[in-house]
Each structure stands twice: as structure tokens, then as C-alpha cells.
Design an enzyme around this catalytic site. Structure first.
Site, PDB file in Angstrom:
ATOM      1  N   ARG A  66       0.991  -1.273   0.049  1.00 21.96           N
ATOM      2  CA  ARG A  66      -0.107  -0.067  -0.021  1.00 21.96           C
ATOM      3  C   ARG A  66       0.770   1.339  -0.024  1.00 21.96           C
ATOM      4  NH1 ARG A  66      -3.767   2.428   4.398  1.00 21.96           N
ATOM      5  NH2 ARG A  66      -5.784   3.254   3.205  1.00 21.96           N
ATOM      6  N   HIS A  70       0.076   4.233  -2.289  1.00 22.21           N
ATOM      7  CA  HIS A  70       0.448   5.554  -1.910  1.00 22.21           C
ATOM      8  C   HIS A  70       2.217   6.440  -2.078  1.00 22.21           C
ATOM      9  CE1 HIS A  70      -3.156   5.217   1.028  1.00 22.21           C
ATOM     10  NE2 HIS A  70      -3.139   4.346  -0.294  1.00 22.21           N
ATOM     11  N   ASN A  99      -2.796   8.947   4.955  1.00 23.92           N
ATOM     12  CA  ASN A  99      -2.343   7.810   5.489  1.00 23.92           C
ATOM     13  C   ASN A  99      -2.386   7.405   6.893  1.00 23.92           C
ATOM     14  OD1 ASN A  99      -1.309   7.233   3.183  1.00 23.92           O
ATOM     15  ND2 ASN A  99      -0.234   9.264   2.507  1.00 23.92           N
ATOM     16  N   HIS A 198      -6.234  -6.064  -1.814  1.00 24.54           N
ATOM     17  CA  HIS A 198      -7.297  -6.200  -0.858  1.00 24.54           C
ATOM     18  C   HIS A 198      -7.480  -7.221  -0.736  1.00 24.54           C
ATOM     19  CE1 HIS A 198      -8.544  -1.465  -1.586  1.00 24.54           C
ATOM     20  NE2 HIS A 198      -7.744  -1.484  -1.370  1.00 24.54           N
TER      21      HIS A 198
END
Ligand code: HEM
Ligand SMILES: *[C@@H]1O[C@H](CO)[C@@H](O)[C@H](O)[C@H]1NC(C)=O
Ligand SMILES: *[C@@H]1O[C@H](CO)[C@@H](O)[C@H](O)[C@H]1NC(C)=O
Ligand SMILES: *[C@@H]1O[C@H](CO)[C@@H](O)[C@H](O)[C@H]1NC(C)=O
Ligand SMILES: *[C@@H]1O[C@H](CO)[C@@H](O)[C@H](O)[C@H]1NC(C)=O
Length: 327
Positions: A66, A70, A99, A198
Site C-alpha cells: 500500500r 500511496h 495515510n 485488498h
């Protein structure tokens, strides 16, 4: 070579003309860059660091994958997401809602950087460490292997507002998701493949409780919703966490797509993948062809890693002793 230069020149002209963030060609990145640039063992050092952390806590592997997303969606893959607040800038990406407090794995990057600094100080960029760590986590959690080009530079700017602007929230519909990925040069198909991430990690309750109260959303399996209500009570004072995938929690696999189909994925954005014929078909294909998912996921991660945005007047650098502060 000539075409490489002309692409660069074109980019610079456009960038100067419109003061825009522009994707540069990925020509400057190379597989195995550090083997020829003063840090032969760079990739193996990152790999062994990631392995030791992920063995103890697979959730950190989810965090690293992730983190790569990001990082790359905000100012390109430049490790801007790693910058700590300073007196001069107390509103960094790291502190922004997408975040904070959810992003994790920073200690893994710190540890890898520390090892790399012992071996070849000032050589390996923090942006590359993130890209390699996400690749290694994909292998450890999903047996997904791919080569990822390196040679990225670290940025000197981190702006919390940009994290809010460019990172998709879980309540986005398909139109909105496609638009935000398109703005970063990624197709709807690449977005569907990347969403397979996910199938690992966790989510805070606050990311999906709007689907549980006051009524369980009809876009969610009702029994699943009832189970989530138990894990995420209404008006709780503490924001709990639940796993993304209740079937194979720590495996990066095609289970996510089965969950989407059975309306047992956490987010409205996950459900949204069923709302166009093309994306729905792709979800269905992955449930039946896990190898196809792995291949597409790997290619989309490489593509995401090629998002390089150059802002005129702010050249990158390789951060020194720590990834948390600019030089
Ligand atoms: C398509 C749009 C996306 C949306 C709306 C979205 C949203 C979210 C949200 C809300 C969380 C939970 C954060 C929390 O509350 O703790 C999450 C977790 C996660 N996301 Fe996404 N995401 C998207 C795409 C992606 C992509 C492209 C990747 C990587 C390839 C990714 C990887 C992950 C991972 C691994 C987790 C679990 C993190 C952990 O356990 O620490 N997501 N995402
Ligand atoms: C950030 O800095 C501004 C201006 O210096 C200040 O008003 C604000 O309280 C600070 N915010 C935080 C969270 O420290
Ligand atoms: C891992 O993937 C490779 C192909 O990339 C395959 O040959 C191997 O059997 C897989 N291993 C496991 C444990 O699934
Ligand atoms: C998604 O939301 C936007 C903004 O609210 C809206 O304009 C658009 O029509 C929606 N798309 C779908 C497919 O619901
Ligand atoms: C939670 O808060 C809402 C709004 O303040 C209220 O209507 C509801 O009754 C509360 N639910 C519980 C279980 O406390």
C-alpha cells in the site's frame, strides 16, 4: 538515444510551458540499476530485511504494498510519503487522512535504509527501497515475482493536501476511481488488477462503517454486514481494525475477486468494480484464472512504479542517512 533525448526535451518544454507534473518516460529507470551503480547487493539487502519483518508480521507486507501505491500516486514514486513533519512543514503526506493512522511499514524502510547505508552510503534512493520492498512483499505473500526497474530519485516536497487530492477514498464510485487512475496514466484494467491487493492486510472500521449504519447497505451481503457490525460497533470510541479478506487473510491471491462477487469486500469502491461490464468481467475472469491475476498484478505494479513526475525547479536527490528527512 536520440528519441530518448527528444522525449526528455519534449517533457521539459511541456513542463515549463504549463508548470504541470508530467510523467517522464521510464527510460531512465533500469532493471538491476544498482548492480552497475555502486551497490551490487542493494536488492538482496532490501529483500532480506523485508523477509525478516514480514515473517514476524505479514501485515507489514500489506503495508509496504500500500505504501508503494500511496507514494507513487502523490508526486510520482519519490518517497515523499516517508517524509516526517518538521517545524517548517507540519502538514506532510504521512499525516494526511489517507495515510494517518493507517499506513504502516515505515520501520521496515528505516531498517533497510540503515543496512544499505552501511554497505553503500548515499547510493540507494528511498523511492527505490519502497518499490523493491513492495515487490518483495508481493513475492512473500503471493508468490508473485517480477523484475522492477530502479534508479528513482527522492523528492524534497511532501504536501498533505496532495495526498487527499490524489489518493482515492473508499466511498468513490467507478467513474471517480477510473478518473483518478487515468490521471496517473493507469487504465481501468490496471486498477482492477491492483485492487487484488485488498486480499491482504486490514482496514480500520471508519473506512466502511457508513455501509453498516443506520442500515446495512444493499451493495453488501447482509450476513457479512451483520458480522462486521459486531466487529465495528456504532459510535465506538476506538477505531477498530478488521482483515480485508476473511478467507485467506495473509495471501495475496484471487480471493479478493471472489469476495467482490459475493458482496463480501469491505469498501463501496470494491463493490463498484461490478458496476461496468468490462470491470465486472475482469473480476469474474480473475476468480477463475489466478495465474492471470498474478501476471496482470505484476505488470500493473511495474507500470505504477514508472510514475515519475518532475516538477521544474525541484530536482530529486538520493536521501542520505535517513528516509525521513530531505538532505
Ligand atoms: C482502487 C482504489 C483504492 C481504494 C479506494 C483503496 C482504499 C483503501 C482503504 C480505505 C484501506 C484501509 C485503510 C484503513 O482504514 O486502515 C485500504 C487498505 C489497503 N489497500 Fe487499498 N485502496 C485502493 C487501491 C489500492 C491499491 C492500488 C493497492 C496496491 C496495489 C492497495 C493496497 C492496499 C493494501 C495492501 C491495504 C491493507 C493495508 C494494511 O493492512 O496496512 N489499495 N485501501
Ligand atoms: C502547523 O503549523 C501551523 C502554522 O505554523 C500551526 O498553526 C498549526 O497549529 C500546526 N499544526 C500542527 C498539527 O502542529
Ligand atoms: C510459485 O510460482 C511459480 C511460478 O511463478 C510456480 O512454478 C510455483 O509452483 C509457485 N509456488 C507455489 C508454492 O505456489
Ligand atoms: C459517480 O459520482 C459522481 C460524482 O458524485 C457522479 O457524477 C457520477 O455520475 C457517479 N457515477 C456513477 C457510475 O455512479
Ligand atoms: C450513535 O450515534 C447516533 C448519532 O449520534 C445515534 O442516533 C445512535 O442512536 C447512536 N447509536 C448507539 C448504538 O449508541
Amino acid at each position: 538515444m536520440e528519441s530518448k533525448i527528444s522525449i526528455l526535451v519534449t517533457c521539459l518544454i511541456f513542463a515549463t510551458a504549463f508548470q504541470l507534473l508530467l510523467p517522464l518516460s521510464e527510460a531512465s529507470l533500469k532493471v538491476g540499476y544498482y548492480r552497475h551503480h555502486n551497490c551490487y547487493r542493494a536488492e538482496s539487502i532490501v529483500k532480506s530485511t523485508v523477509r525478516s519483518f514480514v515473517r514476524k508480521d505479514p501485515g507489514l507486507g500489506a503495508g509496504l504494498i500500500r505504501m508503494f501505491f500511496h507514494d507513487c500516486f502523490v508526486r510520482g514514486c519519490d518517497a515523499s510519503v516517508l517524509l516526517d513533519p518538521t517545524p517548517a512543514n507540519n502538514q506532510t503526506e504521512k499525516q494526511a487522512i489517507p495515510n494517518n493512522p493507517s499506513l504502516r511499514g515505515f520501520e521496515v524502510i528505516d531498517a533497510a535504509k540503515k543496512e544499505l547505508e552501511k554497505e553503500c552510503p548515499g547510493v540507494v534512493s528511498c523511492a527505490d527501497i519502497i518499490a523493491l520492498a513492495a515487490r518483495d512483499a508481493s513475492f512473500l505473500l503471493g508468490n508473485i515475482s517480477y523484475k522492477i526497474p530502479t534508479g528513482r530519485l527522492d523528492g524534497r516536497i511532501s504536501n498533505g493536501a496532495e495526498a487527499l487530492q490524489f489518493l482515492p477514498p473508499p466511498f468513490f464510485n467507478l467513474t471517480q476511481l477510473e478518473a483518478i487512475f487515468a490521471s496517473k496514466g493507469l487504465s481501468a484494467a490496471e486498477m482492477v488488477a491492483l485492487s487484488g491487493a485488498h486480499s491482504i492486510g486490514r482496514s480500520h472500521c471508519s473506512s466502511f462503517t457508513s455501509r453498516l449504519y443506520p442500515t446495512i447497505d444493499r451493495t453488501m451481503n447482509q450476513q457479512f454486514g451483520a458480522a462486521l457490525r459486531n466487529l465495528c460497533p456504532q459510535n465506538a470510541t476506538v477505531d477498530g481494525v478488521v482483515r480485508q479478506d476473511f478467507v485467506t487473510a495473509n495471501k495475496l491471491d484471487e480471493q479478493y475477486y471472489k469476495n467482490v462477487e459475493s458482496l463480501t469486500a469491505l469498501f463501496f469502491s470494491d463493490w463498484s468494480l461490478l458496476t461496468s461490464p468490462a470491470t465486472r468481467q475482469q473480476v469474474n475472469t480473475y476468480t477463475k484464472e489466478p495465474e492471470k491475476f498474478k501476471e496482470d498484478f505484476a505488470n500493473a505494479m511495474i507500470k505504477m512504479g514508472s510514475i515519475i513526475e518532475v516538477l521544474p525547479g525541484s530536482p530529486g536527490e538520493v536521501r542520505g542517512a535517513t528516509c525521513r528527512f530531505v538532505n
